[in-house]
Scaffold this motif. Structure first.
Motif, PDB file in Angstrom:
ATOM      1  N   ILE A 155       0.853  -1.180   0.000  1.00  0.00           N
ATOM      2  CA  ILE A 155       0.000   0.000   0.000  1.00  0.00           C
ATOM      3  C   ILE A 155       0.892   1.235   0.000  1.00  0.00           C
ATOM      4  O   ILE A 155       1.861   1.315   0.761  1.00  0.00           O
ATOM      5  CB  ILE A 155      -0.899   0.004   1.245  1.00  0.00           C
ATOM      6  N   LEU A 156       0.588   2.213  -0.863  1.00  0.00           N
ATOM      7  CA  LEU A 156       1.373   3.443  -0.918  1.00  0.00           C
ATOM      8  C   LEU A 156       0.440   4.639  -0.856  1.00  0.00           C
ATOM      9  O   LEU A 156      -0.500   4.760  -1.651  1.00  0.00           O
ATOM     10  CB  LEU A 156       2.208   3.502  -2.201  1.00  0.00           C
ATOM     11  N   LEU A 157       0.710   5.513   0.094  1.00  0.00           N
ATOM     12  CA  LEU A 157      -0.024   6.764   0.231  1.00  0.00           C
ATOM     13  C   LEU A 157       0.988   7.888   0.388  1.00  0.00           C
ATOM     14  O   LEU A 157       1.970   7.753   1.131  1.00  0.00           O
ATOM     15  CB  LEU A 157      -0.951   6.744   1.441  1.00  0.00           C
ATOM     16  N   ARG A 171      -3.242  -0.746  -5.191  1.00  0.00           N
ATOM     17  CA  ARG A 171      -3.376  -1.701  -4.083  1.00  0.00           C
ATOM     18  C   ARG A 171      -4.172  -1.087  -2.930  1.00  0.00           C
ATOM     19  O   ARG A 171      -5.030  -1.736  -2.326  1.00  0.00           O
ATOM     20  CB  ARG A 171      -1.988  -2.142  -3.605  1.00  0.00           C
ATOM     21  N   ALA A 172      -3.898   0.178  -2.615  1.00  0.00           N
ATOM     22  CA  ALA A 172      -4.622   0.859  -1.542  1.00  0.00           C
ATOM     23  C   ALA A 172      -6.092   1.046  -1.919  1.00  0.00           C
ATOM     24  O   ALA A 172      -6.988   0.877  -1.085  1.00  0.00           O
ATOM     25  CB  ALA A 172      -3.974   2.201  -1.243  1.00  0.00           C
ATOM     26  N   LEU A 173      -6.355   1.386  -3.180  1.00  0.00           N
ATOM     27  CA  LEU A 173      -7.741   1.559  -3.619  1.00  0.00           C
ATOM     28  C   LEU A 173      -8.518   0.254  -3.511  1.00  0.00           C
ATOM     29  O   LEU A 173      -9.668   0.235  -3.063  1.00  0.00           O
ATOM     30  CB  LEU A 173      -7.767   2.068  -5.063  1.00  0.00           C
ATOM     31  N   LYS A 177     -11.430  -0.035  -0.753  1.00  0.00           N
ATOM     32  CA  LYS A 177     -12.722  -0.001  -1.462  1.00  0.00           C
ATOM     33  C   LYS A 177     -13.149   1.423  -1.849  1.00  0.00           C
ATOM     34  O   LYS A 177     -14.339   1.739  -1.889  1.00  0.00           O
ATOM     35  CB  LYS A 177     -13.828  -0.642  -0.601  1.00  0.00           C
ATOM     36  N   TYR A 178     -12.172   2.300  -2.125  1.00  0.00           N
ATOM     37  CA  TYR A 178     -12.455   3.659  -2.589  1.00  0.00           C
ATOM     38  C   TYR A 178     -12.052   3.815  -4.052  1.00  0.00           C
ATOM     39  O   TYR A 178     -11.206   3.071  -4.564  1.00  0.00           O
ATOM     40  CB  TYR A 178     -11.676   4.687  -1.763  1.00  0.00           C
ATOM     41  N   ARG A 251       1.723  -2.756   4.684  1.00  0.00           N
ATOM     42  CA  ARG A 251       1.380  -4.144   4.367  1.00  0.00           C
ATOM     43  C   ARG A 251       0.126  -4.522   5.143  1.00  0.00           C
ATOM     44  O   ARG A 251       0.008  -4.214   6.336  1.00  0.00           O
ATOM     45  CB  ARG A 251       2.520  -5.098   4.746  1.00  0.00           C
ATOM     46  N   ASP A 252      -0.775  -5.194   4.477  1.00  0.00           N
ATOM     47  CA  ASP A 252      -2.011  -5.641   5.128  1.00  0.00           C
ATOM     48  C   ASP A 252      -1.691  -6.856   6.005  1.00  0.00           C
ATOM     49  O   ASP A 252      -1.363  -7.929   5.506  1.00  0.00           O
ATOM     50  CB  ASP A 252      -3.048  -6.000   4.072  1.00  0.00           C
TER      51      ASP A 252
END
Length: 649
Positions: A155-157, A171-173, A177-178, A251-252
């Protein structure tokens, strides 16, 4: 190692100086001398402006920083020429360092070698013909980096220092779920609920090493699902931006956390059951332990009860125990639960009961009114799970748990709950078997104590075999129903046994009342002894009291049953041997001349009388009224003087 390096983590490419209140250098890192003008001269004790002429005229400003009147500042792009004639560029960052209460504050000068950057900038300025090509290359690089970012498994923000999202990868989207347009420009707190973590992230400075690394953080998807992400956060400063950007790489670890919690719940269950004596003692601890391990809010235990009608159809489930997280407010919670029951198939507990398998309900379970209690649950919960407590195919109860947060179906958790239900069921069955065994042992113990004195029974259990003891001072009594043969001929066997049982049961109660030891009954004869197995000084007195009570008891029996029974009683005092012999159908018995003499006193007695030997007569205190019978001929003993016990004075 220097004092400052003990206390601060300084990147290897940055040098530093410490300057006191007089602007004198009192500590420096090893590589700082190459930035001094002239280079490689001793620094300690010198004025800061002597070694760095660029600071001449800024003394008042530096004093202002020391006194807290000025903000920190920096000097960028300071130039030098080295001994070999090459250019050297560096930036100076000046900040205040607060010392201990008994020490003066000082200034910290951080010196960063920016030669390569400055040379590059100069080359960029000078190479104006290359600007267009570099710009095109930059666009290509940005597209390439964007593709890399979007294809990352992590995940990258990217956010501004204030937390506004500027970049988000695919991956973050997918995880949250956005859509991208729903996140760009929004605060990162829409995803991350841990405000302490966000506050630490915004306080990072790009000069220092990364402070936040692989930190588990609670996040929430658009659907409300709770996620656990291990984030690392760095502050990155670019020449194109005045303020650093914050980059979050995560990481999830939600599934890993779920696995850990499932194991914690199973461990808590095993630990609680191992330390509990009964299920009622374990139940509240199990609800609390499972809720805390899984981070759920409410736990319930439902047990089957019988209704007013007979048969399985009348069985219902009643709430026997609950646990609710202290932070959860449920008005009238306890009262509603204790008054609620469910029939098979009704409500969440009833559904689990009828299916015999674990059940999971997501956010839509509030629409199933038959699954929930209207006054207590409605609108409060988003996820529910329940499982049966069973053993050998029989359901012994149901446990249900509720969560205010939305969670997706977890098949592994359902299986873990099924295992916990079986584990609790086996515990209940084992405790029921232990209780049945304990009850059986108590019955066996009572039966054994009805046959043997307690000390003798204890010795026989510890070491089976022959038991015999000498007792020097005891009193033995025999009692016999007069005319029993004639009475037996006039009654049926059942009537005869019932009458004997009434008489001897009354005698047994008198034995307990006076603390005596019943030896046996033979036909219509009753034998009791005093002074065994525990010696007692008043053994003759205790037997005398019981003998008198026996006469009163037989008189009361005759009145109640319209009978005309009478008994003869004989008593003698002296030594005996008592014990158990044989290996089958053993009984506790007495041997010796004292026993024979007591028996002769009964057989040579008179109906309705208590006959004593001189040995017993002498041992009775004055409060007993006795009468001398005289000399009689006793079988096997010859002539003996005997006495009658008439009563108490």
């Amino acid at each position: 190692m220097s004092t400052l390096s003990h206390q601060l983590i300084v990147p290897s490419h940055i040098e530093y100086l410490l300057v006191n209140q007089d602007l004198l250098i009192f500590e420096a890192s090893s590589g700082v001398q190459r930035f001094v003008d002239p280079p490689y001269e001793p620094l300690e004790g010198k004025q800061i402006s002597d070694s760095f002429p660029e600071l001449i005229g800024m003394e008042d400003f530096l004093i202002g920083i020391l006194e807290g009147q000025q903000d920190n500042f920096d000097l960028k792009g300071i130039g030098r020429f080295t001994e070999d004639g090459s250019a050297l560029y560096f930036d100076i960052y000046v900040t205040l360092r607060q010392q201990e209460a008994n020490q003066d504050n000082c200034l910290v000068f951080f010196i960063e070698d920016v030669t390569e950057r400055m040379v590059l900038e100069q080359k960029l300025v000078q190479a104006s013909n290359e600007n267009s090509l570099l710009a095109d290359n930059l666009v290509v690089s940005q597209k390439y980096i964007y593709q890399i970012i979007q294809s990352m498994a992590a995940i990258l923000l990217v956010t501004t220092p204030s937390g506004k999202i500027t970049t988000v990868n695919q991956r973050a989207l997918d995880l949250f779920k956005y859509r991208e347009t729903e996140l760009i420009g929004q605060s990162i707190s829409i995803l991350i609920s841990d405000h302490n973590f966000l506050e630490q992230a915004t306080q990072q400075h790009p000069l220092f090493n990364q402070l936040l690394n692989n930190i588990p953080v609670i996040c929430y998807a658009k659907t409300g699902e709770r996620l656990v992400i291990a984030f690392s956060c760095s502050a990155i400063q670019t020449e194109l931006e005045e303020l650093p950007s914050l980059i979050y790489v995560g990481r999830d670890i939600t599934e890993r956390q779920r696995t850990q919690r499932r194991l914690e719940a199973q461990y808590a269950t095993t630990h609680i059951l191992s330390e509990s004596v009964t299920f009622s003692q374990a139940a509240p601890k199990l609800l609390q332990g499972i809720c805390k391990s899984l981070q759920w809010d409410l736990g319930e235990l439902w047990i089957p009860i019988n209704g007013n009608q007979e048969g399985p159809a009348s069985e219902r489930l009643r709430c026997a125990e609950t646990w609710v997280r202290p932070s959860v407010c449920i008005p009238d919670f306890i009262q509603d639960y204790w008054q609620t029951t469910f029939a098979p198939g009704m409500g969440l507990p009833g559904r689990i009961w009828i299916t015999g398998s674990p059940q999971w309900f997501g956010d839509n379970f509030n629409t199933h009114q038959s699954l929930m209690l209207k006054s207590v649950h409605r609108g409060k919960w988003h996820t529910a799970i329940g499982f049966p407590i069973q053993s050998d195919g029989k359901i012994l109860g149901v446990m249900t748990f509720f969560n205010r947060e939305m969670q997706h179906l977890d098949e592994d958790l359902l299986q873990a709950m099924a295992n916990i239900g079986s584990q609790i069921g086996q515990f209940i069955k084992r405790k029921q078997a232990e209780e049945a065994l304990r009850h059986q042992q108590e019955q066996t113990e009572r039966l054994l104590l009805n046959i043997l004195p307690e000390p003798t029974a204890r010795r026989l259990k510890q070491k089976p075999g022959t038991i015999a003891e000498d007792f020097a001072e005891v009193t033995v009594m025999f009692a016999d129903i007069v005319g029993f043969t004639e009475i037996a001929a006039s009654l049926s066997p059942i009537e005869l046994v019932e009458l004997l049982n009434q008489i001897f049961s009354a005698f047994d109660r008198l034995t307990e009342k006076h603390g005596l030891e019943k030896i046996k009954t033979v036909g219509d004869a009753y034998m009791v002894v005093s002074g065994i197995p525990t010696p007692q000084v008043d053994h003759a007195e205790a037997i005398a009291k019981m003998a008198l009570d026996m006469l009163e008891s037989i008189a009361q029996f005759n009145t109640n049953n319209n009978q005309n029974f009478s008994i003869r009683i004989g008593i003698h005092s002296g030594p005996v041997v008592a014990g158990v012999i044989g290996i089958k159908k053993f009984i506790y018995d007495l041997w010796g001349d004292t026993v024979n003499t007591a028996s002769r006193m009964e057989s040579h007695g008179i109906a309705g009388k208590i006959q004593l030997t001189p040995a017993t007569y002498k041992r009775l205190p004055e409060q007993f009224l006795c009468e001398k019978r005289g000399t009689i001929s006793v079988k096997g003993k010859g002539e003996m003087t005997t006495y009658f016990l008439l009563g108490r004075c």
